[in-house]
Design a protein around this motif. Structure first.
Motif, short mmCIF file in Angstrom:
data_model
loop_
_atom_site.label_atom_id
_atom_site.label_comp_id
_atom_site.label_asym_id
_atom_site.label_seq_id
_atom_site.Cartn_x
_atom_site.Cartn_y
_atom_site.Cartn_z
N GLY A 19 15.09 86.94 69.19
CA GLY A 19 13.75 86.82 68.63
C GLY A 19 13.13 85.46 68.92
O GLY A 19 12.26 84.99 68.19
N ILE A 20 13.61 84.84 70.00
CA ILE A 20 13.09 83.53 70.39
C ILE A 20 12.13 83.71 71.56
O ILE A 20 12.44 84.42 72.53
CB ILE A 20 14.23 82.58 70.83
N LEU A 21 10.99 83.06 71.44
CA LEU A 21 9.96 83.14 72.47
C LEU A 21 10.50 82.73 73.85
O LEU A 21 11.21 81.74 73.97
CB LEU A 21 8.81 82.21 72.07
N LEU B 255 0.33 86.46 65.04
CA LEU B 255 -0.88 86.29 65.85
C LEU B 255 -1.62 85.02 65.47
O LEU B 255 -1.43 84.47 64.39
CB LEU B 255 -1.81 87.49 65.63
N GLU C 65 -5.27 94.34 67.57
CA GLU C 65 -4.35 93.25 67.91
C GLU C 65 -3.14 93.27 66.96
O GLU C 65 -2.00 93.03 67.38
CB GLU C 65 -5.07 91.90 67.84
N GLY D 23 3.73 92.61 56.97
CA GLY D 23 4.51 91.77 56.06
C GLY D 23 5.38 92.62 55.14
O GLY D 23 6.57 92.37 54.97
N GLN E 271 -1.97 93.35 58.82
CA GLN E 271 -1.12 92.18 58.61
C GLN E 271 -0.32 92.33 57.31
O GLN E 271 0.88 92.06 57.29
CB GLN E 271 -1.96 90.90 58.58
N MET F 49 6.84 93.47 67.20
CA MET F 49 7.83 93.05 66.19
C MET F 49 8.77 94.19 65.81
O MET F 49 9.78 93.96 65.16
CB MET F 49 7.11 92.57 64.92
N ALA G 171 -2.23 86.04 56.31
CA ALA G 171 -2.24 87.45 55.89
C ALA G 171 -0.84 88.07 56.04
O ALA G 171 -0.39 88.85 55.20
CB ALA G 171 -3.25 88.25 56.70
N LEU G 172 -0.16 87.69 57.10
CA LEU G 172 1.20 88.21 57.32
C LEU G 172 2.13 87.70 56.21
O LEU G 172 2.92 88.46 55.64
CB LEU G 172 1.68 87.76 58.70
N GLY H 194 1.45 89.62 53.10
CA GLY H 194 2.13 90.92 53.11
C GLY H 194 3.59 90.78 52.72
O GLY H 194 4.12 91.58 51.94
N ILE H 195 4.23 89.75 53.24
CA ILE H 195 5.64 89.52 52.90
C ILE H 195 5.77 89.22 51.41
O ILE H 195 6.66 89.73 50.73
CB ILE H 195 6.22 88.37 53.75
N HIS I 42 14.49 82.37 57.85
CA HIS I 42 13.91 83.56 58.48
C HIS I 42 12.61 83.10 59.12
O HIS I 42 11.89 82.26 58.55
CB HIS I 42 13.58 84.63 57.44
N THR I 43 12.31 83.63 60.28
CA THR I 43 11.06 83.22 60.93
C THR I 43 10.24 84.44 61.34
O THR I 43 10.79 85.44 61.80
CB THR I 43 11.32 82.36 62.19
N VAL I 44 8.96 84.34 61.14
CA VAL I 44 8.05 85.43 61.52
C VAL I 44 6.88 84.79 62.26
O VAL I 44 6.15 83.97 61.69
CB VAL I 44 7.55 86.21 60.28
N HIS I 45 6.76 85.15 63.52
CA HIS I 45 5.78 84.50 64.37
C HIS I 45 4.81 85.56 64.90
O HIS I 45 5.17 86.38 65.73
CB HIS I 45 6.54 83.83 65.53
N MET J 135 0.86 93.69 67.51
CA MET J 135 1.85 92.78 66.90
C MET J 135 2.99 93.56 66.25
O MET J 135 4.17 93.28 66.49
CB MET J 135 1.17 91.89 65.85
N ALA K 157 8.23 94.12 56.99
CA ALA K 157 9.30 93.16 57.24
C ALA K 157 10.22 93.03 56.03
O ALA K 157 11.37 92.62 56.16
CB ALA K 157 8.71 91.79 57.60
N VAL L 6 16.80 86.60 60.07
CA VAL L 6 15.92 87.57 60.74
C VAL L 6 14.80 86.79 61.41
O VAL L 6 14.17 85.93 60.80
CB VAL L 6 15.32 88.57 59.72
N ARG L 7 14.60 87.10 62.68
CA ARG L 7 13.45 86.52 63.38
C ARG L 7 12.58 87.65 63.88
O ARG L 7 13.08 88.54 64.58
CB ARG L 7 13.91 85.70 64.59
N LEU L 8 11.32 87.62 63.51
CA LEU L 8 10.40 88.62 64.01
C LEU L 8 9.33 87.88 64.79
O LEU L 8 8.86 86.82 64.36
CB LEU L 8 9.76 89.38 62.85
N THR L 9 8.98 88.43 65.93
CA THR L 9 7.95 87.74 66.70
C THR L 9 7.14 88.71 67.54
O THR L 9 7.63 89.74 67.98
CB THR L 9 8.56 86.63 67.59
N ALA L 10 5.87 88.34 67.73
CA ALA L 10 4.98 89.14 68.57
C ALA L 10 4.89 88.55 69.97
O ALA L 10 4.22 89.08 70.84
CB ALA L 10 3.60 89.20 67.94
N SER L 11 5.56 87.42 70.18
CA SER L 11 5.57 86.83 71.51
C SER L 11 6.71 87.43 72.32
O SER L 11 7.68 87.92 71.74
CB SER L 11 5.76 85.31 71.40
#
Ligand SMILES: Cc1ncc(C[n+]2csc(CCOP(=O)(O)OP(=O)(O)O)c2C)c(N)n1
Ligand code: SF4
Ligand SMILES: [Mg+2]
Lengths: 422, 374
Positions: free
Chosen positions: B237-239, A64, B89, B67, B63, B97, A70-71, A74-75, A59-62, B93, B70, B226-231
């Motif tokens: 979920g790929i940049l 800031l 910010e 998390g 943040q 996401m 911190a993220l 939270g997880i 699983h990936t979380v990307h 995000m 998610a 699962v891919r989560l991203t802010a980009s």
């Protein structure tokens, strides 16, 4: 899902970048520890190292820049168990901007492993110095060498309480060192020292990584704290917040025809808000609608304490009071805070402690020694006296609420009753 | 729930109603950093929510919430401008996401630290531009205790169904003042139903929408990646820099909120009086004064209508229509610059739109009445 953690053999870094070794070694370490890809939640920061997420089968979380720890924290609060592994990939830049998050995760000993990719500069944005850049190291913003000392993130995390911290050189075989960092309960952090070929190597020619690290006073090593890993401990909870606000039955009568506004003001710690609360509830017990608003200076323990109360036979839609019908003033703090309003009163009543000089006002002035029952009881004394003088509420409704709310031990009812008769 | 025909008068504040409502709707975590005038929400949140975590600052707050979100939790926080500014910010995000959460924003007098213990309505324009790109974020505004109850649950519902952070906008006087209130009037709140992606189904793409919203799966399961991203990202979920698929995703985020908010979550109260040519418009704390002013004027035989918008952002197109039905509109809002009016009309305020503002104190009913009658 079983299988390889890493998807691609061609990782997206410049040739020779230390991030490559870290990515391969981390994923191999996790595999060797027996994790399946989807047992792992990889949280990546912003920076060159952070673009690894697309190559991972976890699983990936990307998120800031700087906030990944911190993220991940939270997880970890949400997973609440040890079966899943939360790994955070962050750079020296992310460590700089998000230092607080690392300290917090270490302090709480969250079940997270942080991998700090310390290439001693902000790679992605052009090789500028970071907070972890060692003194003397050349970057695109310090060609003569960084004039400042860099943070020692290992020392900081260790001091904050991390169960396990290590610093390793990002050369050779680092898989076992990574395994050790991952295989911890509670918070662990591994700082991997590396050098960015595109900026670091170019700007620091002929300097060896090992020598740079050594000269910066940073040691390779491990540091541990024997502190408990995070467990979710909660205070006792309330099942229904509405149970905490008792229903007030109508047991008294009132004669009020129209809305009535009142301010009570005295000094902090003298029971003004409590008296106001009792008055509002007493009014409700007589079938009236009521509002109560408190104001005090930012520090609650000193200065004035003012309560504004509206009571009305119909719903109070607007609770603001500019000029009240009645003002009760029990101390000079209270007088100071409301002097202007009192001066503007053209009718109504001012009940004021006899120790004070009443301001010029159009209100009828009634002086009485409210403080005779002690400063803490002056406000409730004033309320009762108001009831007696104006008949606004039945005095017994006030005593009734004092009983109902269990405030009888806080307020010396007998003493106040006696004072009322004097 | 209480009997409908009973009269259960309690002395209560809006904070208590908001937190209880959110909890009943399914919020299960309160994360926060204390700030006046949101402290009662923090206190009640810690007493009521299954999980309460004291964050060391407001960036961390959101943040941690992201998390938790998610992992399938429904986190809530409460703050005021100084804290919200730090959250910006991270709210972006969570929006990108598509992580549900509710932020209760209690307005106080700004700019900056301003006056912590003084109410205000100064943050609507800030919220209107808080997402980069001008994307809309759902904002509901409370204007009564009933709203504190009903809209809070709705805010959580929007967060879940639309997979987005939602702002519940309120202000100091609404959440700190105690008022007598009949709690038997409160509607029953049931837990928001959450539908997750059917794990046994085919391949999961984290950002492939069903309708406009992608199905959710938490990172705590091991069946699907699962891919989560802010980009900027594609459906996997790929940049992506700006591939058509990724830009379509970014566009969808905007469309998702705009469409659903104006269709499914359009909340307002319009109390039109037959024959009235004048309309009093107010939301939040100023709605209390507006209600009082209208009640008084009507008792005196004056004809006047009342409009209380509750869905504040994205600003529903329906509002312009409502206002256009009146010869004169008085907007009351506790600031100096008519933020609602400027959202509706921009720089060119029509002649018939009058503004009643105030700074550092609530607008009084008389001020509204005066403008209506002038
Ligand atoms: C809040 C914020 N400030 C600044 C940036 C710009 N930024 C992106 S990456 C980066 C530095 C990355 O450096 P580091 O974390 O050391 O990673 P590296 O590229 O060296 O791997 C910066 C400053 C950003 N994305 N967000
Ligand atoms: S710029 Fe430096 S840190 Fe970034 S990928 Fe290239 S070598 Fe690695
Ligand atoms: Mg770096």
């Amino acid at each position: 899902m079983t299988g390889s953690m890493i998807k691609s053999q061609n990782l997206p870094y410049c040739k020779g970048c230390g991030h490559d070794l870290i990515a391969r070694s981390s994923t191999e370490a996790l595999e060797r520890l027996g994790y399946n890809p989807l047992d792992v939640i990889a949280v990546t920061d912003i920076g060159c190292h952070g673009i690894i997420d697309k190559c991972l089968n976890t699983h990936t979380v990307h998120g800031l820049h700087g906030r990944s720890v911190a993220l991940g924290a939270g997880i970890s609060f949400g997973t609440g168990n040890q079966d899943q592994k939360i790994v955070v990939f962050v750079g020296d830049g992310g460590t700089t901007i998000g230092l607080q998050h690392i300290m917090e995760a270490a302090r709480l000993n969250l079940n997270v492993t942080v991998v700090v990719h310390n290439n001693m500069l902000y790679g992605m944005t052009g090789g500028q110095s970071s907070g972890l850049t060692p003194r003397g190291f050349c970057t695109t913003t310090s060609f003569k060498g960084n004039p400042f000392t860099g943070y020692d993130i290992c020392k900081l995390a260790h001091t904050a309480g991390a169960r396990y911290v290590s610093r390793i050189m990002g050369v050779g075989n680092i898989t076992e060192a990574m395994m050790k960092a991952f295989d911890q309960e509670g918070f662990s952090l591994v700082e991997v020292m590396e050098i960015c070929p595109s900026y670091g190597v170019k700007l620091n020619p002929r300097r060896k990584l090992k020598e740079i690290v050594k000269e910066s006073g940073r040691e390779v090593g491990e540091w541990t704290n024997d502190l408990p890993p995070f467990t979710n401990q909660q205070e006792d909870k309330t099942a229904n917040l509405l149970d905490k606000t008792p229903v007030i039955a109508t047991s008294f009568k009132h004669q009020l025809q129209k809305p009535y506004s009142l301010i009570i003001s005295g000094s902090a710690g003298e029971g003004v808000q409590l008296a106001a609360n009792i008055f509002a509830k007493a009014a409700m017990s007589a079938g009236l609608h009521a509002t109560q608003k408190g104001s005090y200076p930012v520090t609650v323990g000193v200065g004035f304490s003012t309560a504004e109360i509206n009571v009305s036979p119909e719903e109070v839609l607007f609770h603001g009071i500019s000029i009240p019908d009645v003002a009760l003033i029990t101390s000079s703090d209270g007088l100071q805070h409301n002097r202007l309003r009192i001066e503007r009163m053209q009718h109504g009543k001012l009940f004021i402690d006899s120790s004070l000089t009443p301001p010029k006002t159009g209100a009828e002035v009634i002086r009485r020694d409210f403080r005779s029952v002690g400063a803490r009881n002056a406000a409730i004394h004033a309320i009762l006296y108001l009831c007696r003088q104006t008949g606004i509420l039945d005095e017994s409704s006030v005593y009734h609420i004092i009983q109902e709310e269990g405030k009888a031990d806080k307020l010396p009812v007998d003493k106040i009753k006696k004072a009322m008769e004097s | 729930m209480h009997e409908k025909n009973s009269n259960d008068q309690v002395l209560i504040d809006g904070s208590r109603l908001i937190i209880e409502s959110l909890a009943r709707a399914g919020a299960d975590a309160f994360i926060g950093y204390p700030i006046t005038p949101a402290n009662l929400l923090y206190l009640y949140g810690s007493q009521r929510m299954e999980m309460m975590l004291p964050a060391p600052d407001e960036i961390t707050t959101v943040q941690w919430m992201a998390g938790l979100s998610a992992t399938g939790k429904l986190p809530v926080t409460a703050t005021s401008f100084p804290g919200f500014a730090l959250m910006t910010e991270s709210v972006n995000m969570a929006y990108m996401m598509e992580l549900p959460m509710v932020i209760v924003l209690v307005q106080r007098l700004g700019p900056a630290t301003g006056t912590a213990t003084c109410g205000a309505q100064g943050d609507l324009l800030l919220l209107n531009g808080v997402l980069s790109g001008g994307h809309p974020i759902p904002v509901l505004g409370t204007s009564s205790f009933e709203d504190c109850w009903s809209l809070s649950a709705r805010a959580l519902e929007i967060a879940v169904k639309q997979r987005t952070p939602v702002i519940l906008l309120t202000s100091k006087e609404e959440v700190m003042t105690q008022k007598s209130f009949d709690i038997s009037r409160l509607e029953t709140i049931s837990k928001v139903e959450r539908k997750w992606y059917d794990k046994d189904c085919c391949d999961y793409k984290p950002y492939k929408p069903t309708g406009l919203v992608p199905d959710f799966l938490p990172v705590t399961q091991a069946e699907h990646q699962v891919r989560l991203t802010a980009s900027t990202h594609d459906q996997d979920g790929i940049l992506q820099h700006s591939s058509p698929e990724a830009l379509a995703n970014t566009r969808r985020l905007e469309e998702k909120i705009r469409t659903t908010m104006k269709e499914d979550y359009l909340f307002y109260h319009l109390d039109h009086q037959e024959g009235a040519e004048k309309l009093v418009t107010a939301y939040g704390i100023s709605a209390a004064a507006a209600r009082e002013a209208v009640r008084k004027m009507r008792r005196e035989g004056k004809k006047v209508s009342l409009f209380i918008p509750k869905t504040l952002l994205p600003l529903p197109p329906a509002y312009g229509e409502i206002l256009s039905g009146y010869r004169r509109v008085v907007i009351a809002e506790e600031n100096m610059n008519n933020q609602l009016g400027s959202l509706l009309f921009g720089q060119k305020m029509p002649e018939n739109i009058r503004f009643v503002g105030n700074l550092g104190k609530m607008i009084a009913p008389e001020e509204i009445e005066k403008e209506v009658m002038s």
